[in-house]
Design a protein around this motif. Sequence first.
Motif, PDB file in Angstrom:
ATOM      1  N   LEU A 175       3.744  -0.415   4.331  1.00  0.00           N
ATOM      2  CA  LEU A 175       4.439  -1.617   4.810  1.00  0.00           C
ATOM      3  C   LEU A 175       5.854  -1.304   5.290  1.00  0.00           C
ATOM      4  N   TRP A 176       6.665  -0.685   4.423  1.00  0.00           N
ATOM      5  CA  TRP A 176       8.056  -0.476   4.830  1.00  0.00           C
ATOM      6  C   TRP A 176       8.168   0.558   5.947  1.00  0.00           C
ATOM      7  N   GLN A 177       7.182   1.453   6.021  1.00  0.00           N
ATOM      8  CA  GLN A 177       7.186   2.416   7.127  1.00  0.00           C
ATOM      9  C   GLN A 177       6.933   1.736   8.463  1.00  0.00           C
ATOM     10  N   ASN A 178       6.329   0.538   8.442  1.00  0.00           N
ATOM     11  CA  ASN A 178       6.076  -0.236   9.666  1.00  0.00           C
ATOM     12  C   ASN A 178       7.004  -1.447   9.766  1.00  0.00           C
ATOM     13  N   ASN A 179       8.233  -1.285   9.236  1.00  0.00           N
ATOM     14  CA  ASN A 179       9.286  -2.310   9.355  1.00  0.00           C
ATOM     15  C   ASN A 179       8.923  -3.624   8.671  1.00  0.00           C
ATOM     16  N   LYS A 180       8.039  -3.573   7.651  1.00  0.00           N
ATOM     17  CA  LYS A 180       7.717  -4.768   6.870  1.00  0.00           C
ATOM     18  C   LYS A 180       8.327  -4.606   5.472  1.00  0.00           C
ATOM     19  N   VAL A 181       9.654  -4.472   5.461  1.00  0.00           N
ATOM     20  CA  VAL A 181      10.365  -4.203   4.202  1.00  0.00           C
ATOM     21  C   VAL A 181      10.290  -5.402   3.270  1.00  0.00           C
ATOM     22  N   LYS A 182      10.436  -6.599   3.816  1.00  0.00           N
ATOM     23  CA  LYS A 182      10.402  -7.806   2.992  1.00  0.00           C
ATOM     24  C   LYS A 182       9.051  -7.952   2.299  1.00  0.00           C
ATOM     25  N   GLU A 183       7.955  -7.744   3.048  1.00  0.00           N
ATOM     26  CA  GLU A 183       6.628  -7.827   2.455  1.00  0.00           C
ATOM     27  C   GLU A 183       6.434  -6.749   1.397  1.00  0.00           C
ATOM     28  N   TYR A 184       7.015  -5.560   1.648  1.00  0.00           N
ATOM     29  CA  TYR A 184       6.869  -4.455   0.691  1.00  0.00           C
ATOM     30  C   TYR A 184       7.523  -4.804  -0.645  1.00  0.00           C
ATOM     31  N   TYR A 185       8.775  -5.295  -0.587  1.00  0.00           N
ATOM     32  CA  TYR A 185       9.484  -5.608  -1.825  1.00  0.00           C
ATOM     33  C   TYR A 185       8.867  -6.807  -2.541  1.00  0.00           C
ATOM     34  N   SER A 186       8.342  -7.761  -1.788  1.00  0.00           N
ATOM     35  CA  SER A 186       7.686  -8.907  -2.410  1.00  0.00           C
ATOM     36  C   SER A 186       6.490  -8.449  -3.236  1.00  0.00           C
ATOM     37  N   GLU A 187       5.673  -7.555  -2.663  1.00  0.00           N
ATOM     38  CA  GLU A 187       4.489  -7.090  -3.382  1.00  0.00           C
ATOM     39  C   GLU A 187       4.875  -6.133  -4.505  1.00  0.00           C
ATOM     40  N   LEU A 188       5.917  -5.311  -4.279  1.00  0.00           N
ATOM     41  CA  LEU A 188       6.337  -4.359  -5.311  1.00  0.00           C
ATOM     42  C   LEU A 188       6.826  -5.100  -6.554  1.00  0.00           C
ATOM     43  N   THR A 189       7.690  -6.096  -6.364  1.00  0.00           N
ATOM     44  CA  THR A 189       8.192  -6.843  -7.520  1.00  0.00           C
ATOM     45  C   THR A 189       7.109  -7.720  -8.135  1.00  0.00           C
ATOM     46  N   GLU A 190       6.150  -8.181  -7.336  1.00  0.00           N
ATOM     47  CA  GLU A 190       5.045  -8.954  -7.884  1.00  0.00           C
ATOM     48  C   GLU A 190       4.220  -8.089  -8.834  1.00  0.00           C
ATOM     49  N   ILE A 191       4.028  -6.815  -8.482  1.00  0.00           N
ATOM     50  CA  ILE A 191       3.282  -5.900  -9.361  1.00  0.00           C
ATOM     51  C   ILE A 191       4.020  -5.705 -10.679  1.00  0.00           C
ATOM     52  N   VAL A 192       5.349  -5.490 -10.585  1.00  0.00           N
ATOM     53  CA  VAL A 192       6.150  -5.276 -11.791  1.00  0.00           C
ATOM     54  C   VAL A 192       6.176  -6.530 -12.647  1.00  0.00           C
ATOM     55  N   ARG A 193       6.405  -7.689 -12.007  1.00  0.00           N
ATOM     56  CA  ARG A 193       6.417  -8.952 -12.747  1.00  0.00           C
ATOM     57  C   ARG A 193       5.056  -9.227 -13.397  1.00  0.00           C
ATOM     58  N   GLY A 194       3.965  -8.959 -12.628  1.00  0.00           N
ATOM     59  CA  GLY A 194       2.631  -9.167 -13.179  1.00  0.00           C
ATOM     60  C   GLY A 194       2.365  -8.282 -14.381  1.00  0.00           C
ATOM     61  N   TYR A 195       2.880  -7.041 -14.336  1.00  0.00           N
ATOM     62  CA  TYR A 195       2.716  -6.146 -15.481  1.00  0.00           C
ATOM     63  C   TYR A 195       3.453  -6.691 -16.703  1.00  0.00           C
ATOM     64  N   ILE A 196       4.696  -7.137 -16.481  1.00  0.00           N
ATOM     65  CA  ILE A 196       5.485  -7.677 -17.593  1.00  0.00           C
ATOM     66  C   ILE A 196       4.806  -8.910 -18.182  1.00  0.00           C
ATOM     67  N   GLU A 197       4.284  -9.760 -17.318  1.00  0.00           N
ATOM     68  CA  GLU A 197       3.641 -10.989 -17.782  1.00  0.00           C
ATOM     69  C   GLU A 197       2.425 -10.677 -18.645  1.00  0.00           C
ATOM     70  N   ARG A 198       1.599  -9.708 -18.219  1.00  0.00           N
ATOM     71  CA  ARG A 198       0.386  -9.383 -18.976  1.00  0.00           C
ATOM     72  C   ARG A 198       0.705  -8.562 -20.231  1.00  0.00           C
ATOM     73  N   GLU A 199       1.610  -7.621 -20.080  1.00  0.00           N
ATOM     74  CA  GLU A 199       1.886  -6.706 -21.203  1.00  0.00           C
ATOM     75  C   GLU A 199       2.680  -7.392 -22.302  1.00  0.00           C
ATOM     76  N   LEU A 200       3.656  -8.222 -21.927  1.00  0.00           N
ATOM     77  CA  LEU A 200       4.516  -8.866 -22.924  1.00  0.00           C
ATOM     78  C   LEU A 200       4.145 -10.320 -23.167  1.00  0.00           C
ATOM     79  N   ASN A 201       3.159 -10.827 -22.390  1.00  0.00           N
ATOM     80  CA  ASN A 201       2.689 -12.207 -22.556  1.00  0.00           C
ATOM     81  C   ASN A 201       3.822 -13.220 -22.355  1.00  0.00           C
TER      82      ASN A 201
END
Length: 286
Positions: A175-201
């Motif tokens: 994504l970011w290699q094709n100038n879609k930086v905003k979409e890249y960071y949205s999905e990257l932080t969604e993955i991290v947030r989703g991990y925190i939500e599942r792991e820490l409830n």
Amino acid sequence: MVEAKIDTTNIRIGEQFNLKISVDETKNVIIPKLILKGLEIVDSTKTDTLKNKLIKKYVLTGFDSGAFYIPQQQIFVKNQAYLTDSLLVNVATVAVDTTKVKKFPIKTIKSEPYTFDDFKIYIYIALAILAIIAFWIYWFVIRKRKEEVEAPTYRTLPPYEEAIIRLNELDEKLLWQNNKVKEYYSELTEIVRGYIERELNVPALENTTDNILEMLRDFKQAETISTSQETLDKLKSLLREADLVKFAKSKPMAIEIEDDRKDAEHIIGNLKPKPIQEEKEEDELE
């Protein structure tokens, strides 16, 4: 210098007559569009040069009876305006001898046969309705089933494994290699947030960056999570950077994006809930 002439001053309705405008000059002459009231232009010729004169001819007619003036026309010669004379034209009606007109009996109204044009609006409406129905069937039935089949079964995996798989899939999208930086960071932080939500409830996907960081600080002080201050600092930096990209249109450099990707994997690997005391004691006994 300029002159306007007509070949007749009396015509019948629909009859044509000629108007000629002549200018005693051939250079720097502008003849604007003819202005008429009650008369109409049937045809006009190109401007001709004849014996050091410019001549423009028009064919005119009238469809209403009465006396009509061809108003003065403004001609520009070497950036100086000249006016032609106004001309009067009488348009007379054509007399009809009603004694010689044959009379016919009044006929009853006859209905016309139906044609395609009589029904095409209903056909178009029916086709539009069918298209809408087909779209909704596709969207709610076929597409939903297709999405259910294609949807990855992340929830069957542990939080850590799910997050790592999603990170690898994100890398493959480029994504970011094709100038879609905003979409890249949205999905990257969604993955991290989703991990925190599942792991820490905790509701990490629905909370703001400040709320998540404050919640994790409270967990660390209460010793309910197993992590380091370095990991929390990396999480804070990653979420702040993502907010700047999404809401402030920040454009980080490639090396910064790659570092944020590494930090995301570091956070996922080093942010865990702390085992309860009973489990610790059982482990020590074993």
